[in-house]
Scaffold this motif. Structure first.
Motif, mmCIF file in Angstrom:
data_model
loop_
_atom_site.group_PDB
_atom_site.id
_atom_site.type_symbol
_atom_site.label_atom_id
_atom_site.label_comp_id
_atom_site.label_asym_id
_atom_site.label_seq_id
_atom_site.Cartn_x
_atom_site.Cartn_y
_atom_site.Cartn_z
ATOM 1 N N GLY A 132 12.359 6.977 32.291
ATOM 2 C CA GLY A 132 11.155 6.392 31.894
ATOM 3 C C GLY A 132 10.023 6.228 32.792
ATOM 4 O O GLY A 132 9.015 5.775 32.595
ATOM 5 N N LEU A 133 10.485 6.598 34.236
ATOM 6 C CA LEU A 133 9.319 6.278 35.330
ATOM 7 C C LEU A 133 8.258 7.215 35.326
ATOM 8 O O LEU A 133 7.112 7.084 35.245
ATOM 9 C CB LEU A 133 10.126 6.596 36.598
ATOM 10 N N VAL A 142 11.241 -0.448 36.023
ATOM 11 C CA VAL A 142 11.609 -1.668 36.823
ATOM 12 C C VAL A 142 12.204 -2.641 35.849
ATOM 13 O O VAL A 142 13.266 -3.379 36.112
ATOM 14 C CB VAL A 142 10.523 -2.423 37.629
ATOM 15 N N GLU A 143 11.621 -2.678 34.575
ATOM 16 C CA GLU A 143 12.171 -3.663 33.502
ATOM 17 C C GLU A 143 13.478 -3.093 33.217
ATOM 18 O O GLU A 143 14.259 -4.182 33.031
ATOM 19 C CB GLU A 143 11.167 -3.558 32.445
ATOM 20 N N VAL A 175 9.050 2.662 45.459
ATOM 21 C CA VAL A 175 9.132 1.229 44.900
ATOM 22 C C VAL A 175 9.992 0.857 44.074
ATOM 23 O O VAL A 175 10.515 -0.295 44.301
ATOM 24 C CB VAL A 175 7.437 1.032 44.384
ATOM 25 N N TYR A 176 10.469 1.972 43.138
ATOM 26 C CA TYR A 176 11.690 1.478 42.398
ATOM 27 C C TYR A 176 12.955 1.357 43.229
ATOM 28 O O TYR A 176 13.701 0.370 43.059
ATOM 29 C CB TYR A 176 11.857 2.592 41.442
ATOM 30 N N ARG A 177 13.274 2.124 44.316
ATOM 31 C CA ARG A 177 14.342 1.970 45.219
ATOM 32 C C ARG A 177 14.287 0.872 45.986
ATOM 33 O O ARG A 177 15.236 0.259 46.351
ATOM 34 C CB ARG A 177 14.322 3.607 45.864
ATOM 35 N N LEU A 178 13.047 0.452 46.422
ATOM 36 C CA LEU A 178 12.660 -0.823 47.176
ATOM 37 C C LEU A 178 13.311 -2.050 46.447
ATOM 38 O O LEU A 178 14.008 -2.758 46.763
ATOM 39 C CB LEU A 178 11.523 -0.760 47.695
#
Length: 263
Positions: A132-133, A142-143, A175-178
């Motif tokens: 979904g990214l 992120v949700e 950002v997702y990996r962070l």
């Protein structure tokens, strides 16, 4: 008498000249020493900056290599093992007598293995590119990450995403990996019960604010030891020209603000 005054005048002039020369030499020497000190400091700063860049570069390579090893391990241990077991079941089916019950049992096991393999492939694919990214954006991905983390732990995660603009996929993935790194650290090390995670736009950039009520740590000591978690967070942030600000002490939880330019 006049001759004595003339001699005194010459001595005064000569002494004044010597004093001026000594003063000038002192000023020149001071300037040279100061410039040399500035040059040494500049070289030290450049060397420290170059060392930091090398650490970030090697940190990036290390993160990539870690992802590759994990992917290879998942493919070998899960997908490869399932396919090997499925091959054995197919061989048993070929050698089995024509008994409906035995064939049905082998068929059921085969279907279960196939379903598990499909699930594993989906999970590995999601690890490579979160579901979904690209289609729905960073807040959606992120949700889903927060929900998955809560399913696997006792941590309550409160997510707030405030009117985020469309963010480049490459930046969104970093950002997702962070955030994934932060949540993994919360599960493994922090002993936190609550995590507050806020994503918002600030000064034409993206700001991520993370807070937990965990055990915290001595940041200076952890940074000096080059903690792998801190290194990964810093490396991922630097990859997209961002900055990090840590606030933590033992028994006082962790607060982290990550600022990322979006222009």
């Amino acid at each position: 008498m006049a001759q004595s005054s003339s001699v005194d005048l010459y001595v005064l002039l000569f002494g004044g000249t010597i004093a001026m020369m000594l003063l000038a030499s002192g000023v020149v020497g001071f300037i040279l020493l100061y410039q040399r000190r500035i040059i040494r400091q500049d070289l030290a700063f450049k060397e420290a900056e170059a060392k930091h860049q090398r650490e970030l570069y090697h940190g990036t390579l290390e993160a990539i290599e870690t992802e590759r090893k994990r992917l290879a391990r998942d493919l070998h241990d899960e997908v490869g093992a399932s396919l090997s077991a499925l091959r054995l079941l197919v061989g048993q089916m070929q050698q089995a007598p024509t008994e409906n019950s035995l064939i049905e049992s082998i068929s059921t096991k085969s279907k279960t293995l196939i379903d598990n393999t499909i699930d594993n492939v989906r999970r590995i694919s999601n690890d490579l590119l979160p579901q979904g990214l690209e289609e729905f954006g960073l807040p959606y991905a992120v949700e889903g990450l927060c929900e998955k983390t809560m399913e696997l732990s006792d941590i309550n995660i409160y997510l707030k995403a405030e009117n985020l603009p469309q963010i480049d996929t490459k930046v969104s993935l970093v950002v997702y990996r962070l955030i994934q790194e932060l949540l993994n650290n919360a599960v493994k090390h922090s002993e936190a019960g609550t995590v507050l995670l806020t994503l918002k736009t600030e000064n034409n950039g993206l700001e991520i604010e993370y807070k937990d009520n965990g055990k915290g740590f001595d940041f200076a000591e952890a940074y000096q030891k080059r903690s792998l978690g801190l290194k990964n967070i810093e490396t991922r942030t630097k990859m997209i020209n961002g900055t990090t600000k840590f606030e933590t002490k033992p028994n006082e939880g962790l607060k982290l603000i990550v600022s990322i330019p979006l222009n």
